[in-house]
Design a protein around this motif. Structure first.
Motif, PDB file in Angstrom:
ATOM      1  N   TYR A  24       0.832  -1.219  -0.317  1.00 22.59           N
ATOM      2  CA  TYR A  24       0.013   0.132  -0.019  1.00 22.59           C
ATOM      3  C   TYR A  24       0.943   1.804  -0.214  1.00 22.59           C
ATOM      4  O   TYR A  24       0.300   2.192  -0.668  1.00 22.59           O
ATOM      5  CB  TYR A  24      -0.893   0.001   1.270  1.00 22.59           C
ATOM      6  N   THR A  27       2.886   1.469  -3.952  1.00 25.02           N
ATOM      7  CA  THR A  27       2.343   2.530  -4.469  1.00 25.02           C
ATOM      8  C   THR A  27       1.997   3.583  -3.864  1.00 25.02           C
ATOM      9  O   THR A  27       1.634   4.938  -5.425  1.00 25.02           O
ATOM     10  CB  THR A  27       0.478   1.583  -4.769  1.00 25.02           C
ATOM     11  N   LYS A  28       1.728   4.257  -2.733  1.00 27.20           N
ATOM     12  CA  LYS A  28       0.660   5.559  -2.076  1.00 27.20           C
ATOM     13  C   LYS A  28       2.024   6.727  -2.464  1.00 27.20           C
ATOM     14  O   LYS A  28       1.888   7.749  -2.783  1.00 27.20           O
ATOM     15  CB  LYS A  28       0.383   5.466  -0.990  1.00 27.20           C
ATOM     16  N   GLY A 217      -3.834   0.314  -2.951  1.00 27.75           N
ATOM     17  CA  GLY A 217      -3.151   1.907  -2.863  1.00 27.75           C
ATOM     18  C   GLY A 217      -2.999   2.807  -4.097  1.00 27.75           C
ATOM     19  O   GLY A 217      -3.160   3.814  -4.613  1.00 27.75           O
TER      20      GLY A 217
END
Length: 313
Positions: A24, A27-28, A217
């Motif tokens: 998560y 990708t964030k 994400g």
């Protein structure tokens, strides 16, 4: 015993979250791009998961009892899919949801993620000896997904219905076929091959959960939590269907055996990720399909350990 079961369930939630959080964050924070996530998914689907299947089935010795359990698992796989489809059909009729996008929701309810998520988690929660039964269930799922399932997706996308038997020719199904051959013949792999497969199998569960976090994400969590259809489908997939399977097992067989535990947990898995892939391929509401997959996968981090607790008590 109950305290130990509760602690085991809580511990499994922690494992799920710890392995999903890095994906998560990656990708964030744009450490991973969408194309890289797709590449990792391809490695998982085409290498790690088939390797885990072969590794699991190469470890077991064929005997009459195991063959009986395999037949039982295949029958129950069909029953679980039929229960999911029946529950979804009743919901769609009651909610007056038509074939578009009803076919997509019916697919999502009927076909759980028994392979990419179910197999690694069963390995984590119940041990490697149950992976043979999961492979049987996955084989039944694959055959129905690329026949009946594709027709449901095409209906949900408003497309003419045509089956896609060519989709059965995949590395995943090849892994199942090789594993069954080794199981049936009793052949043993060279030691260095067996070790390589075992190492790949060990990497599968962490990779699955990392990618679950990565996919979460990539999405918009606010849109995800506001989708009523996705929430209803998630409740159906993670709560109602496993409860129906448990009730039917108690009625027909009685005591919940280890095989019964495995089948119950498989019935409690989130929606198959192929639902979103197929919907996008056929030009349907892939946003809805993706939200169903993502929301059910996220909630499964809580509900699967709870079902594990139910099977132990």
């Amino acid at each position: 015993m109950q305290t130990r079961a509760f602690l085991e369930a809580v511990s499994s939630v922690g494992v799920f979250l710890l392995l999903a959080i890095p994906g998560y964050l990656f990708t964030k924070k744009k450490i991973l791009q969408s194309r890289q996530v797709e590449g990792l998914s391809s490695v998982l689907v085409n290498f790690l998961w088939p390797a885990m299947v072969v590794d699991a089935m190469a470890r077991v010795q064929a005997d009459r009892e195991l063959v009986r359990q395999a037949g039982q698992a295949a029958v129950w796989a069909l029953i679980i899919i039929a229960l999911g489809a029946a529950c979804a059909w009743i919901w769609l009729k009651a909610g007056k949801i038509g074939g578009v996008p009803g076919g997509i929701l019916l697919f999502a309810a009927a076909f759980a993620n028994t392979g990419l998520i179910g197999m690694p988690l069963i390995r984590l929660l119940l041990g490697e000896e149950m992976l043979f039964l999961v492979s049987v269930v996955e084989l039944v799922n694959d055959v129905l997904i690329f026949t009946v399932g594709i027709l449901l997706i095409q209906t949900g996308c408003g497309r003419p219905r045509r089956s896609a038997l060519g989709g059965l020719l995949s590395p995943g199904l090849a892994g199942v076929a090789i594993g069954f051959f080794l199981f049936a013949t009793g052949l043993r792999l060279p030691e260095f091959v067996a070790k390589a497969l075992s190492m790949a199998a060990d990497a599968t569960a962490p990779m699955v959960l990392f990618l679950v976090g990565a996919q979460l994400g990539e999405g918009d969590l606010r849109t995800l939590v506001r989708d009523g259809k996705a929430w209803a489908l998630t409740a159906l997939r993670l709560v109602l269907i496993p409860a129906a399977v448990l009730g039917l097992w108690r009625l027909c067989i009685g005591e919940l055996t280890t095989a019964g535990q495995t089948l119950l947990l498989l019935s409690a898995m989130p929606c198959g990720s192929c639902c979103a892939l197929f919907t996008r391929q056929y030009g349907g509401d892939w946003g809805l399909a993706t939200r169903c997959v993502m929301l059910s996968t996220l909630c499964a981090a809580v509900t699967v350990p709870l079902w594990l607790l139910v099977t132990i008590l």
